[in-house]
Write a protein that holds these residues in place. Structure first.
Motif, PDB file in Angstrom:
ATOM      1  N   THR A 103       0.847  -1.177   0.000  1.00 12.85           N
ATOM      2  CA  THR A 103       0.000   0.000   0.000  1.00 12.85           C
ATOM      3  C   THR A 103       0.889   1.234   0.000  1.00 12.85           C
ATOM      4  O   THR A 103       1.675   1.434   0.922  1.00 12.85           O
ATOM      5  N   LEU A 104       0.761   2.040  -1.046  1.00 14.35           N
ATOM      6  CA  LEU A 104       1.481   3.307  -1.118  1.00 14.35           C
ATOM      7  C   LEU A 104       0.550   4.411  -0.643  1.00 14.35           C
ATOM      8  O   LEU A 104      -0.543   4.590  -1.190  1.00 14.35           O
ATOM      9  N   THR A 105       0.966   5.134   0.371  1.00 17.57           N
ATOM     10  CA  THR A 105       0.173   6.245   0.884  1.00 17.57           C
ATOM     11  C   THR A 105       0.618   7.512   0.173  1.00 17.57           C
ATOM     12  O   THR A 105       1.725   7.995   0.386  1.00 17.57           O
ATOM     13  N   LEU A 106      -0.238   8.030  -0.700  1.00 19.23           N
ATOM     14  CA  LEU A 106       0.043   9.235  -1.467  1.00 19.23           C
ATOM     15  C   LEU A 106      -0.800  10.389  -0.941  1.00 19.23           C
ATOM     16  O   LEU A 106      -1.723  10.180  -0.156  1.00 19.23           O
ATOM     17  N   GLU A 107      -0.503  11.596  -1.425  1.00 21.19           N
ATOM     18  CA  GLU A 107      -1.277  12.765  -1.001  1.00 21.19           C
ATOM     19  C   GLU A 107      -2.739  12.663  -1.442  1.00 21.19           C
ATOM     20  O   GLU A 107      -3.639  13.114  -0.755  1.00 21.19           O
ATOM     21  N   ASN A 108      -2.973  12.052  -2.621  1.00 20.33           N
ATOM     22  CA  ASN A 108      -4.333  11.995  -3.163  1.00 20.33           C
ATOM     23  C   ASN A 108      -5.011  10.649  -2.931  1.00 20.33           C
ATOM     24  O   ASN A 108      -5.948  10.302  -3.622  1.00 20.33           O
ATOM     25  N   GLY A 109      -4.522   9.861  -1.988  1.00 23.91           N
ATOM     26  CA  GLY A 109      -5.152   8.579  -1.671  1.00 23.91           C
ATOM     27  C   GLY A 109      -4.146   7.454  -1.622  1.00 23.91           C
ATOM     28  O   GLY A 109      -2.938   7.677  -1.696  1.00 23.91           O
ATOM     29  N   ASN A 110      -4.650   6.244  -1.506  1.00 16.07           N
ATOM     30  CA  ASN A 110      -3.792   5.062  -1.422  1.00 16.07           C
ATOM     31  C   ASN A 110      -3.817   4.295  -2.726  1.00 16.07           C
ATOM     32  O   ASN A 110      -4.828   4.270  -3.423  1.00 16.07           O
ATOM     33  N   GLU A 111      -2.696   3.671  -3.060  1.00  9.74           N
ATOM     34  CA  GLU A 111      -2.579   2.795  -4.221  1.00  9.74           C
ATOM     35  C   GLU A 111      -2.106   1.427  -3.738  1.00  9.74           C
ATOM     36  O   GLU A 111      -1.185   1.345  -2.931  1.00  9.74           O
ATOM     37  N   THR A 112      -2.720   0.363  -4.238  1.00 10.06           N
ATOM     38  CA  THR A 112      -2.254  -0.983  -3.952  1.00 10.06           C
ATOM     39  C   THR A 112      -1.427  -1.444  -5.141  1.00 10.06           C
ATOM     40  O   THR A 112      -1.916  -1.468  -6.269  1.00 10.06           O
ATOM     41  N   VAL A 113      -0.174  -1.778  -4.877  1.00  8.50           N
ATOM     42  CA  VAL A 113       0.767  -2.104  -5.945  1.00  8.50           C
ATOM     43  C   VAL A 113       1.570  -3.345  -5.571  1.00  8.50           C
ATOM     44  O   VAL A 113       1.526  -3.806  -4.430  1.00  8.50           O
ATOM     45  N   THR A 114       2.280  -3.888  -6.547  1.00  9.91           N
ATOM     46  CA  THR A 114       3.296  -4.903  -6.301  1.00  9.91           C
ATOM     47  C   THR A 114       4.581  -4.421  -6.960  1.00  9.91           C
ATOM     48  O   THR A 114       4.552  -3.632  -7.903  1.00  9.91           O
ATOM     49  N   ILE A 115       5.703  -4.892  -6.466  1.00 13.26           N
ATOM     50  CA  ILE A 115       6.986  -4.472  -6.991  1.00 13.26           C
ATOM     51  C   ILE A 115       7.250  -5.229  -8.294  1.00 13.26           C
ATOM     52  O   ILE A 115       7.068  -6.434  -8.373  1.00 13.26           O
ATOM     53  N   LYS A 116       7.614  -4.494  -9.331  1.00 15.33           N
ATOM     54  CA  LYS A 116       7.891  -5.098 -10.630  1.00 15.33           C
ATOM     55  C   LYS A 116       9.396  -5.200 -10.878  1.00 15.33           C
ATOM     56  O   LYS A 116       9.878  -6.220 -11.351  1.00 15.33           O
TER      57      LYS A 116
END
Length: 96
Positions: free
Chosen positions: A64-77
């Protein structure tokens, strides 16, 4: 296991080789998030990333990346490291 990283969105003038080197001097690691939607250039705190990289599950678990405009769920590529020092230089994340 879940991982959360604090990320900061980079503006267009903070992109490129020189800007990335300046970020690293400030203990920030340049990264990009791509996949569904527009790619977003971000930077991550070096100490948070290094601590997360110590766990083997970090490479396969959702992050989970916590950004200024919300959260993004990602995986490392992809992860680029310095050839001799082993410190992270750049990270590619793909949206989950």
């Amino acid at each position: 296991m879940s991982f959360t990283l604090t990320a900061f969105v980079r503006s267009t003038d903070l992109q490129g080789k020189g800007a990335s080197r300046r970020l690293r001097k400030q203990n920030l690691i340049p990264a990009i998030v791509y996949g569904k939607g527009e790619p977003v250039s971000i930077s991550i705190k070096n100490n948070e990333l290094v601590r997360a990289l110590e766990e083997d599950a970090f490479f396969t678990s959702p992050i989970t990346l916590t950004l200024e405009n919300g959260n993004e769920t990602v995986t490392i590529k992809a992860l680029q490291r310095h050839p001799s020092k082993g410190v992270p230089l750049h990270v590619d994340f793909v949206r989950a």
